[in-house]
Write a protein that holds these residues in place. Sequence first.
Motif, PDB file in Angstrom:
ATOM      1  N   ALA A  58       0.752  -0.721   0.439  1.00  0.00           N
ATOM      2  CA  ALA A  58      -0.063  -0.245   0.097  1.00  0.00           C
ATOM      3  C   ALA A  58       1.090   1.055  -0.182  1.00  0.00           C
ATOM      4  O   ALA A  58       0.187   1.934  -0.757  1.00  0.00           O
ATOM      5  CB  ALA A  58      -1.201  -0.148   1.225  1.00  0.00           C
ATOM      6  N   HIS A  59       1.822   0.777   0.801  1.00  0.00           N
ATOM      7  CA  HIS A  59       3.148   2.998   1.138  1.00  0.00           C
ATOM      8  C   HIS A  59       3.682   2.476  -0.648  1.00  0.00           C
ATOM      9  O   HIS A  59       3.628   3.315  -1.328  1.00  0.00           O
ATOM     10  CB  HIS A  59       4.144   2.116   1.656  1.00  0.00           C
ATOM     11  CG  HIS A  59       4.706   3.089   1.775  1.00  0.00           C
ATOM     12  ND1 HIS A  59       5.025   4.908   2.709  1.00  0.00           N
ATOM     13  CD2 HIS A  59       6.341   2.946   1.387  1.00  0.00           C
ATOM     14  CE1 HIS A  59       6.185   5.292   2.546  1.00  0.00           C
ATOM     15  NE2 HIS A  59       6.866   4.355   1.688  1.00  0.00           N
ATOM     16  N   LEU A  60       4.226   1.343  -0.568  1.00  0.00           N
ATOM     17  CA  LEU A  60       4.563   1.584  -2.471  1.00  0.00           C
ATOM     18  C   LEU A  60       3.610   2.075  -3.240  1.00  0.00           C
ATOM     19  O   LEU A  60       3.660   2.773  -4.722  1.00  0.00           O
ATOM     20  CB  LEU A  60       5.061   0.472  -2.849  1.00  0.00           C
ATOM     21  CG  LEU A  60       5.437   0.176  -4.185  1.00  0.00           C
ATOM     22  CD1 LEU A  60       6.716   0.905  -4.412  1.00  0.00           C
ATOM     23  CD2 LEU A  60       6.045  -1.455  -4.973  1.00  0.00           C
ATOM     24  N   LEU A  61       2.040   1.789  -3.166  1.00  0.00           N
ATOM     25  CA  LEU A  61       1.246   1.727  -4.433  1.00  0.00           C
ATOM     26  C   LEU A  61       1.369   3.935  -3.800  1.00  0.00           C
ATOM     27  O   LEU A  61       0.749   4.445  -4.876  1.00  0.00           O
ATOM     28  CB  LEU A  61       0.030   1.812  -4.172  1.00  0.00           C
ATOM     29  CG  LEU A  61      -1.311   1.852  -5.132  1.00  0.00           C
ATOM     30  CD1 LEU A  61      -1.333   1.555  -6.630  1.00  0.00           C
ATOM     31  CD2 LEU A  61      -2.375   1.219  -4.461  1.00  0.00           C
ATOM     32  N   ARG A  62       1.423   4.409  -2.959  1.00  0.00           N
ATOM     33  CA  ARG A  62       1.079   5.506  -2.473  1.00  0.00           C
ATOM     34  C   ARG A  62       2.064   6.713  -3.003  1.00  0.00           C
ATOM     35  O   ARG A  62       2.036   7.888  -3.445  1.00  0.00           O
ATOM     36  CB  ARG A  62       0.816   5.974  -1.153  1.00  0.00           C
ATOM     37  CG  ARG A  62       0.568   7.357  -0.273  1.00  0.00           C
ATOM     38  CD  ARG A  62      -0.050   7.112   1.366  1.00  0.00           C
ATOM     39  NE  ARG A  62       0.688   8.218   1.164  1.00  0.00           N
ATOM     40  CZ  ARG A  62       1.589   8.822   2.116  1.00  0.00           C
ATOM     41  NH1 ARG A  62       2.445   7.414   2.323  1.00  0.00           N
ATOM     42  NH2 ARG A  62       1.523  10.237   2.516  1.00  0.00           N
ATOM     43  N   GLU A  63       3.074   6.263  -3.007  1.00  0.00           N
ATOM     44  CA  GLU A  63       3.997   6.861  -3.312  1.00  0.00           C
ATOM     45  C   GLU A  63       3.881   6.964  -4.521  1.00  0.00           C
ATOM     46  O   GLU A  63       4.407   7.925  -5.025  1.00  0.00           O
ATOM     47  CB  GLU A  63       5.486   6.423  -2.671  1.00  0.00           C
ATOM     48  CG  GLU A  63       5.438   6.283  -1.495  1.00  0.00           C
ATOM     49  CD  GLU A  63       5.327   7.978  -0.501  1.00  0.00           C
ATOM     50  OE1 GLU A  63       6.503   8.797  -1.009  1.00  0.00           O
ATOM     51  OE2 GLU A  63       4.308   7.933   0.302  1.00  0.00           O
ATOM     52  N   ARG A  68       5.910  10.424  -6.193  1.00  0.00           N
ATOM     53  CA  ARG A  68       7.070  11.004  -5.322  1.00  0.00           C
ATOM     54  C   ARG A  68       8.382  10.037  -5.303  1.00  0.00           C
ATOM     55  O   ARG A  68       9.078   9.345  -4.282  1.00  0.00           O
ATOM     56  CB  ARG A  68       6.938  10.492  -4.256  1.00  0.00           C
ATOM     57  CG  ARG A  68       6.449  11.770  -3.305  1.00  0.00           C
ATOM     58  CD  ARG A  68       5.597  11.340  -2.388  1.00  0.00           C
ATOM     59  NE  ARG A  68       4.479  12.209  -1.359  1.00  0.00           N
ATOM     60  CZ  ARG A  68       4.031  12.327  -0.387  1.00  0.00           C
ATOM     61  NH1 ARG A  68       3.590  11.017  -0.019  1.00  0.00           N
ATOM     62  NH2 ARG A  68       2.939  12.745  -0.246  1.00  0.00           N
ATOM     63  N   TYR A  69       8.603   9.699  -6.874  1.00  0.00           N
ATOM     64  CA  TYR A  69       9.877   8.489  -7.105  1.00  0.00           C
ATOM     65  C   TYR A  69      10.931   9.137  -8.193  1.00  0.00           C
ATOM     66  O   TYR A  69      12.275   8.440  -9.013  1.00  0.00           O
ATOM     67  CB  TYR A  69       9.155   7.214  -8.335  1.00  0.00           C
ATOM     68  CG  TYR A  69       8.156   8.134  -9.334  1.00  0.00           C
ATOM     69  CD1 TYR A  69       8.690   8.083 -10.436  1.00  0.00           C
ATOM     70  CD2 TYR A  69       6.903   7.426  -9.118  1.00  0.00           C
ATOM     71  CE1 TYR A  69       7.960   8.234 -11.519  1.00  0.00           C
ATOM     72  CE2 TYR A  69       5.862   7.902  -9.942  1.00  0.00           C
ATOM     73  CZ  TYR A  69       6.681   8.619 -11.299  1.00  0.00           C
ATOM     74  OH  TYR A  69       5.580   8.893 -12.147  1.00  0.00           O
ATOM     75  N   SER A  70      10.749  10.674  -8.087  1.00  0.00           N
ATOM     76  CA  SER A  70      11.354  11.158  -9.024  1.00  0.00           C
ATOM     77  C   SER A  70      12.228  12.666  -8.110  1.00  0.00           C
ATOM     78  O   SER A  70      11.695  12.522  -6.846  1.00  0.00           O
ATOM     79  CB  SER A  70      10.798  11.887 -10.414  1.00  0.00           C
ATOM     80  OG  SER A  70      10.059  13.389  -9.571  1.00  0.00           O
ATOM     81  N   GLY A  71      13.605  13.271  -9.227  1.00  0.00           N
ATOM     82  CA  GLY A  71      13.627  14.034  -8.068  1.00  0.00           C
ATOM     83  C   GLY A  71      15.290  14.030  -6.941  1.00  0.00           C
ATOM     84  O   GLY A  71      15.685  12.654  -7.164  1.00  0.00           O
ATOM     85  N   LEU A  78      14.360   3.642  -4.843  1.00  0.00           N
ATOM     86  CA  LEU A  78      15.509   2.595  -5.402  1.00  0.00           C
ATOM     87  C   LEU A  78      15.739   1.477  -4.486  1.00  0.00           C
ATOM     88  O   LEU A  78      15.447   0.961  -4.704  1.00  0.00           O
ATOM     89  CB  LEU A  78      16.385   3.222  -6.681  1.00  0.00           C
ATOM     90  CG  LEU A  78      16.197   4.347  -7.864  1.00  0.00           C
ATOM     91  CD1 LEU A  78      17.905   4.531  -8.521  1.00  0.00           C
ATOM     92  CD2 LEU A  78      15.213   3.265  -8.832  1.00  0.00           C
ATOM     93  N   THR A  79      15.852   2.434  -4.104  1.00  0.00           N
ATOM     94  CA  THR A  79      15.938   1.741  -2.354  1.00  0.00           C
ATOM     95  C   THR A  79      14.631   0.306  -1.776  1.00  0.00           C
ATOM     96  O   THR A  79      14.899  -0.919  -1.563  1.00  0.00           O
ATOM     97  CB  THR A  79      17.165   1.830  -1.250  1.00  0.00           C
ATOM     98  OG1 THR A  79      15.988   3.198  -1.005  1.00  0.00           O
ATOM     99  CG2 THR A  79      18.082   2.741  -1.494  1.00  0.00           C
ATOM    100  N   GLY A  80      13.932   1.569  -2.125  1.00  0.00           N
ATOM    101  CA  GLY A  80      12.261   1.230  -1.533  1.00  0.00           C
ATOM    102  C   GLY A  80      12.689  -0.586  -2.363  1.00  0.00           C
ATOM    103  O   GLY A  80      10.912  -1.103  -2.027  1.00  0.00           O
ATOM    104  N   ILE A  81      12.608   0.143  -3.853  1.00  0.00           N
ATOM    105  CA  ILE A  81      11.813  -1.538  -4.982  1.00  0.00           C
ATOM    106  C   ILE A  81      12.968  -2.518  -3.968  1.00  0.00           C
ATOM    107  O   ILE A  81      12.141  -3.546  -4.764  1.00  0.00           O
ATOM    108  CB  ILE A  81      12.071  -0.691  -6.112  1.00  0.00           C
ATOM    109  CG1 ILE A  81      11.546   0.438  -6.508  1.00  0.00           C
ATOM    110  CG2 ILE A  81      12.138  -2.128  -6.965  1.00  0.00           C
ATOM    111  CD1 ILE A  81       9.810  -0.172  -6.750  1.00  0.00           C
ATOM    112  N   LEU A  82      13.975  -2.197  -3.965  1.00  0.00           N
ATOM    113  CA  LEU A  82      15.182  -3.366  -3.196  1.00  0.00           C
ATOM    114  C   LEU A  82      14.273  -3.215  -2.205  1.00  0.00           C
ATOM    115  O   LEU A  82      13.836  -4.692  -2.474  1.00  0.00           O
ATOM    116  CB  LEU A  82      16.151  -3.178  -3.108  1.00  0.00           C
ATOM    117  CG  LEU A  82      17.148  -2.482  -4.161  1.00  0.00           C
ATOM    118  CD1 LEU A  82      18.709  -1.749  -3.978  1.00  0.00           C
ATOM    119  CD2 LEU A  82      17.629  -3.130  -5.523  1.00  0.00           C
TER     120      LEU A  82
END
Length: 125
Positions: A58-63, A68-71, A78-82
């Motif tokens: 849910a957090h991943l979807l919200r972000e 909130r994945y740029s800049g 990227l660390t969250g994806i890992l």
Amino acid sequence: LFWVLAVSGVCLYVMLDTSAEGAFRSIDQLSRAPWQPGGILRSLHRYAADGFIVVTLAHLLREGLHGRYSGFRRFSWLTGILLLLTVIPGVVAFVAALVMRAYPLDDAALAGMQDTLAQRRAQEA
């Protein structure tokens, strides 16, 4: 949820036999006595793990929906994806446990499947 998982996981690790021979027996004993402290701890750990997976996704979807994945947040994303890659084995294990409960395979079921496969091959030949 993370700390519930960490503490209950360490307690289970200390309580259970983690050897290759004794792990199944140890978990089986906990499963047969669900209202004992060990069974409650195992249930708490399992449900906390399920909740952790749901909250993480849910957090991943919200972000992602908030962009909130740029800049300057790219490294965090990227660390969250890992970290998500570490969650995937938990999801696979959960689904595998459900499948094994839904379709229990014992020796008779496997023998029946082999017989059916042999009959189909004989019909095709």
